[in-house]
Structure formats: structure tokens, C-alpha cells
Scaffold this motif. Structure first.
Motif, short mmCIF file in Angstrom:
data_model
loop_
_atom_site.label_atom_id
_atom_site.label_comp_id
_atom_site.label_asym_id
_atom_site.label_seq_id
_atom_site.Cartn_x
_atom_site.Cartn_y
_atom_site.Cartn_z
N ALA A 1 0.84 -1.19 0.00
CA ALA A 1 0.00 0.00 0.00
C ALA A 1 0.88 1.25 0.00
N GLU A 2 0.22 2.41 -0.04
CA GLU A 2 0.94 3.68 -0.12
C GLU A 2 1.90 3.83 1.06
N ALA A 3 3.13 4.22 0.76
CA ALA A 3 4.17 4.36 1.79
C ALA A 3 4.74 5.77 1.76
N GLU A 4 5.37 6.12 2.87
CA GLU A 4 6.02 7.42 2.94
C GLU A 4 7.14 7.46 1.91
N ASP A 5 7.46 8.68 1.46
CA ASP A 5 8.47 8.85 0.43
C ASP A 5 9.90 8.81 0.98
N ILE A 6 10.07 9.23 2.22
CA ILE A 6 11.41 9.37 2.77
C ILE A 6 11.52 8.61 4.09
N ALA A 7 12.62 7.89 4.22
CA ALA A 7 12.96 7.19 5.46
C ALA A 7 14.47 7.02 5.48
N THR B 1 1.71 5.02 4.97
CA THR B 1 1.07 6.24 5.42
C THR B 1 -0.27 5.87 6.04
N THR B 2 -0.95 6.85 6.61
CA THR B 2 -2.29 6.60 7.15
C THR B 2 -3.20 6.10 6.04
N ARG B 3 -3.11 6.74 4.87
CA ARG B 3 -3.92 6.29 3.72
C ARG B 3 -3.53 4.87 3.32
N GLY B 4 -2.24 4.58 3.34
CA GLY B 4 -1.77 3.25 2.98
C GLY B 4 -2.30 2.18 3.93
N ALA C 1 6.19 -12.08 2.13
CA ALA C 1 6.39 -10.65 1.96
C ALA C 1 7.87 -10.34 1.81
N SER C 2 8.13 -9.31 1.06
CA SER C 2 9.47 -8.74 0.96
C SER C 2 9.89 -8.27 2.36
N PRO C 3 11.19 -8.13 2.60
CA PRO C 3 11.63 -7.65 3.91
C PRO C 3 11.41 -6.15 4.14
N ALA C 4 10.90 -5.45 3.17
CA ALA C 4 10.65 -4.01 3.33
C ALA C 4 9.53 -3.79 4.35
N THR C 5 9.68 -2.78 5.19
CA THR C 5 8.68 -2.49 6.23
C THR C 5 7.30 -2.31 5.62
N ARG C 6 7.20 -1.62 4.50
CA ARG C 6 5.89 -1.35 3.89
C ARG C 6 5.18 -2.62 3.42
N THR C 7 5.95 -3.64 2.97
CA THR C 7 5.30 -4.89 2.56
C THR C 7 4.89 -5.71 3.78
N VAL C 8 5.71 -5.68 4.81
CA VAL C 8 5.37 -6.39 6.04
C VAL C 8 4.10 -5.79 6.65
N GLN C 9 4.01 -4.46 6.68
CA GLN C 9 2.81 -3.81 7.22
C GLN C 9 1.58 -4.12 6.37
N THR C 10 1.75 -4.22 5.07
CA THR C 10 0.63 -4.58 4.19
C THR C 10 0.20 -6.02 4.48
N ALA C 11 1.15 -6.93 4.58
CA ALA C 11 0.84 -8.34 4.88
C ALA C 11 0.14 -8.47 6.23
N GLU C 12 0.57 -7.69 7.22
CA GLU C 12 -0.02 -7.76 8.56
C GLU C 12 -1.49 -7.33 8.56
N LYS D 1 -1.33 -0.89 -9.23
CA LYS D 1 -1.50 0.22 -8.30
C LYS D 1 -1.07 -0.15 -6.90
N LYS D 2 -0.72 0.86 -6.12
CA LYS D 2 -0.39 0.61 -4.71
C LYS D 2 -1.59 -0.03 -4.03
N SER D 3 -1.34 -1.14 -3.36
CA SER D 3 -2.33 -1.97 -2.69
C SER D 3 -3.25 -2.71 -3.66
N GLY D 4 -2.92 -2.68 -4.94
CA GLY D 4 -3.67 -3.45 -5.93
C GLY D 4 -3.20 -4.90 -5.95
N LEU D 5 -4.06 -5.78 -6.43
CA LEU D 5 -3.65 -7.17 -6.53
C LEU D 5 -4.12 -7.80 -7.83
N TRP D 6 -3.35 -8.79 -8.24
CA TRP D 6 -3.65 -9.60 -9.42
C TRP D 6 -3.68 -11.05 -8.94
#
Length: 153
Positions: free
Chosen positions: A9-15, A24-27, A50-61, A124-129
Motif C-alpha cells: 500500500a501507499e508508503a512514505e516517500d522518505i525514510a 502512510t495513514t492512507r496506505g 512478503a518482501s523484507p521491506a517495512t511497507r510490505t510487512v505492514q501490508t501483509a499484517e 496500483k499501490k495496494s492493488g492485486l492480481w
């Protein structure tokens, strides 16, 4: 086998690093909404990787607390890495949900449907196939079962 490609899903641009970027909250809302749609359609024995990226882990959770982090599908992975991690076309499970990144997920979608993974289709962000494997005349085939966008759930 069912193979579900779910972009984070949508993630912050900078970390501090790319892997540390958080939703993000929207993500978080996107992930929760798509997870709700997906959860009602998944078998209980589905495997989520899930990928080891924080944003993918948070999406999977958003979908489950039962997921595996697979380093081989981190940003920059190839379409082959994704398919290998999922065990396509026979699967490491009857249903595998891969939470990953663009452009790799788009490359997997293009490869499964056209046989050509050189192009990347937009996911798209948070889209699935959602794909299903089947055998016809001795050949493995991919059947597209669903494409879901977070703004449709």
C-alpha cells in the motif's frame, strides 16, 4: 495453485533507508480494505510471503499475522525470483499471496499472461492480481481470476 500478487500500500516517500519506509495513514486504510476483500476469499491454508521491506510487512499484517518474510523478493527482485519463491506453477501451497513491489509484480503479471516478462504492467499501490495455474494439453497455463484496485473495495 492460486498466485496472488499484492503490491504494498501507499508508503512514505522518505525514510532512513528504502527498506524502512512505512505505510502512510492512507496506505494503512488501503491495506485494511483490500485485506478484508481478500480474506473472505482465501482458503485457510493460504501462505503469505512478503518482501523484507517495512511497507510490505505492514501490508501483509493487514491480512494476517501468519506470514513469511522472504529476502529473495526484496525490491529489485526479478520475476523469476517471485515465481520461484511461490513455487509457481505447482506452489509451495495451494494459494500463495506475494506482497511485493513494482516493477517486479507487473513483470510477473506480464510474463504469466503473455509469456514475455520484459514489459512491466502497472499494479496500483495496494492493488492485486490473482492468477490460477492449470494444465491444458500437457502445458502449464496461467488464468487471470481477478484484478482488484484499492479504490474498488
Amino acid at each position: 495453485m492460486n498466485l496472488i500478487l499484492w503490491r504494498h500500500a501507499e508508503a512514505e516517500d522518505i525514510a532512513a533507508t528504502d527498506l524502512a519506509r512505512q505505510l502512510t495513514t492512507r496506505g494503512r486504510k488501503q491495506a485494511q480494505n483490500v485485506a478484508r476483500w481478500l480474506r473472505s476469499r482465501l482458503d485457510e491454508d493460504a501462505v503469505v510471503i512478503a518482501s523484507p521491506a517495512t511497507r510490505t510487512v505492514q501490508t501483509a499484517e493487514a491480512l494476517s499475522d501468519q506470514y513469511r518474510v522472504v529476502r529473495d523478493i526484496a525490491p529489485g527482485a526479478s520475476a523469476g525470483d517471485i515465481l520461484s519463491a511461490a513455487g509457481w506453477p505447482h506452489g509451495i501451497a495451494s494459494t500463495v499471496v506475494v506482497v511485493g513491489h513494482q516493477p517486479t509484480l507487473g513483470e510477473v503479471a506480464a510474463l504469466l499472461l503473455t509469456g514475455n516478462g520484459e514489459n512491466s504492467w502497472a499494479v496500483k499501490k495496494s492493488g492485486l492480481w490473482w492468477f490460477e495455474s492449470r494444465e491444458r494439453n500437457g502445458h502449464d497455463q496461467a488464468v487471470l481470476r481477478a484484478v482488484m484496485s484499492p479504490d474498488l473495495v
